[in-house]
Design a protein around this motif. Structure first.
Motif, PDB file in Angstrom:
ATOM      1  N   SER A   1      -3.313  -1.000  -5.995  1.00 46.63           N
ATOM      2  CA  SER A   1      -2.263   0.016  -5.885  1.00 46.63           C
ATOM      3  C   SER A   1      -0.903  -0.615  -5.650  1.00 46.63           C
ATOM      4  O   SER A   1       0.084  -0.244  -6.284  1.00 46.63           O
ATOM      5  N   CYS A   2      -0.840  -1.559  -4.747  1.00 45.81           N
ATOM      6  CA  CYS A   2       0.431  -2.240  -4.477  1.00 45.81           C
ATOM      7  C   CYS A   2       0.827  -3.132  -5.653  1.00 45.81           C
ATOM      8  O   CYS A   2       2.007  -3.200  -6.006  1.00 45.81           O
ATOM      9  N   LEU A   3      -0.151  -3.782  -6.245  1.00 47.79           N
ATOM     10  CA  LEU A   3       0.133  -4.648  -7.385  1.00 47.79           C
ATOM     11  C   LEU A   3       0.763  -3.856  -8.528  1.00 47.79           C
ATOM     12  O   LEU A   3       1.760  -4.271  -9.114  1.00 47.79           O
ATOM     13  N   LEU A   4       0.212  -2.682  -8.817  1.00 54.55           N
ATOM     14  CA  LEU A   4       0.751  -1.849  -9.888  1.00 54.55           C
ATOM     15  C   LEU A   4       2.146  -1.314  -9.574  1.00 54.55           C
ATOM     16  O   LEU A   4       2.894  -0.958 -10.483  1.00 54.55           O
ATOM     17  N   ASN A   5       2.490  -1.274  -8.293  1.00 49.71           N
ATOM     18  CA  ASN A   5       3.801  -0.773  -7.883  1.00 49.71           C
ATOM     19  C   ASN A   5       4.799  -1.874  -7.561  1.00 49.71           C
ATOM     20  O   ASN A   5       5.883  -1.592  -7.058  1.00 49.71           O
ATOM     21  N   GLY A   6       4.444  -3.140  -7.812  1.00 54.02           N
ATOM     22  CA  GLY A   6       5.431  -4.197  -7.679  1.00 54.02           C
ATOM     23  C   GLY A   6       5.245  -5.205  -6.566  1.00 54.02           C
ATOM     24  O   GLY A   6       6.186  -5.919  -6.223  1.00 54.02           O
ATOM     25  N   SER A   7       4.059  -5.315  -6.000  1.00 55.60           N
ATOM     26  CA  SER A   7       3.892  -6.266  -4.897  1.00 55.60           C
ATOM     27  C   SER A   7       4.105  -7.723  -5.325  1.00 55.60           C
ATOM     28  O   SER A   7       4.484  -8.556  -4.509  1.00 55.60           O
ATOM     29  N   GLU A   8       3.894  -8.012  -6.607  1.00 60.52           N
ATOM     30  CA  GLU A   8       4.123  -9.382  -7.084  1.00 60.52           C
ATOM     31  C   GLU A   8       5.594  -9.767  -6.890  1.00 60.52           C
ATOM     32  O   GLU A   8       5.904 -10.895  -6.491  1.00 60.52           O
ATOM     33  N   GLU A   9       6.492  -8.830  -7.132  1.00 66.53           N
ATOM     34  CA  GLU A   9       7.923  -9.093  -6.918  1.00 66.53           C
ATOM     35  C   GLU A   9       8.244  -9.245  -5.429  1.00 66.53           C
ATOM     36  O   GLU A   9       9.112 -10.039  -5.056  1.00 66.53           O
ATOM     37  N   ILE A  10       7.539  -8.504  -4.593  1.00 69.51           N
ATOM     38  CA  ILE A  10       7.757  -8.618  -3.147  1.00 69.51           C
ATOM     39  C   ILE A  10       7.298  -9.998  -2.679  1.00 69.51           C
ATOM     40  O   ILE A  10       7.994 -10.659  -1.901  1.00 69.51           O
ATOM     41  N   LYS A  11       6.155 -10.440  -3.166  1.00 68.32           N
ATOM     42  CA  LYS A  11       5.657 -11.766  -2.798  1.00 68.32           C
ATOM     43  C   LYS A  11       6.643 -12.846  -3.235  1.00 68.32           C
ATOM     44  O   LYS A  11       6.959 -13.751  -2.451  1.00 68.32           O
ATOM     45  N   LYS A  12       7.153 -12.758  -4.441  1.00 70.72           N
ATOM     46  CA  LYS A  12       8.128 -13.739  -4.943  1.00 70.72           C
ATOM     47  C   LYS A  12       9.405 -13.719  -4.109  1.00 70.72           C
ATOM     48  O   LYS A  12       9.996 -14.763  -3.836  1.00 70.72           O
ATOM     49  N   THR A  13       9.832 -12.525  -3.693  1.00 76.21           N
ATOM     50  CA  THR A  13      11.041 -12.401  -2.877  1.00 76.21           C
ATOM     51  C   THR A  13      10.857 -13.071  -1.525  1.00 76.21           C
ATOM     52  O   THR A  13      11.734 -13.822  -1.072  1.00 76.21           O
ATOM     53  N   VAL A  14       9.727 -12.816  -0.872  1.00 82.24           N
ATOM     54  CA  VAL A  14       9.454 -13.425   0.431  1.00 82.24           C
ATOM     55  C   VAL A  14       9.416 -14.946   0.294  1.00 82.24           C
ATOM     56  O   VAL A  14      10.048 -15.665   1.079  1.00 82.24           O
ATOM     57  N   GLN A  15       8.721 -15.436  -0.710  1.00 84.38           N
ATOM     58  CA  GLN A  15       8.612 -16.884  -0.909  1.00 84.38           C
ATOM     59  C   GLN A  15       9.966 -17.531  -1.166  1.00 84.38           C
ATOM     60  O   GLN A  15      10.276 -18.582  -0.592  1.00 84.38           O
ATOM     61  N   ALA A  16      10.772 -16.895  -1.996  1.00 86.40           N
ATOM     62  CA  ALA A  16      12.090 -17.454  -2.314  1.00 86.40           C
ATOM     63  C   ALA A  16      13.038 -17.378  -1.128  1.00 86.40           C
ATOM     64  O   ALA A  16      13.776 -18.333  -0.834  1.00 86.40           O
TER      65      ALA A  16
END
Length: 91
Positions: free
Chosen positions: A19-34
């Motif tokens: 559910s989170c993946l389909l709503n953009g969690s990949e971008e959130i993970k990239k943001t936190v990492q960066a």
């Protein structure tokens, strides 16, 4: 799911289930990492932030979500995630 090391003052846990993946969690993970220059399972050098991906945080209707210590942050965007991290840095 057990902590092998002491987490940072702010333990950021980003949900990575469908559910989170389909709503953009990949971008959130990239943001936190960066923003923090750390990868999954790492802690910043100053000990302020640790970051971990986790399975369902049971907030599927408000994904993507992230738990910071005991607090949930929902409907995240890369911009709101950056703002949250900046606010935590000021505390």
């Amino acid at each position: 799911m057990y902590q092998k090391q002491k987490p940072g003052k702010y333990h950021l846990q980003v949900c990575q289930t469908i559910s989170c993946l389909l709503n953009g969690s990949e971008e959130i993970k990239k943001t936190v990492q960066a923003k923090l220059d750390i990868q999954n399972g790492e802690t910043t050098k100053d000990g302020q932030f640790s970051y971990q991906t986790v399975e369902c945080l049971a907030s599927c209707h408000t994904g993507p979500c992230m738990q910071v210590n005991d607090d949930y942050h929902e409907n995240l965007t890369p911009e709101s995630t950056e703002k949250l991290i900046e606010e935590l840095k000021k505390k």
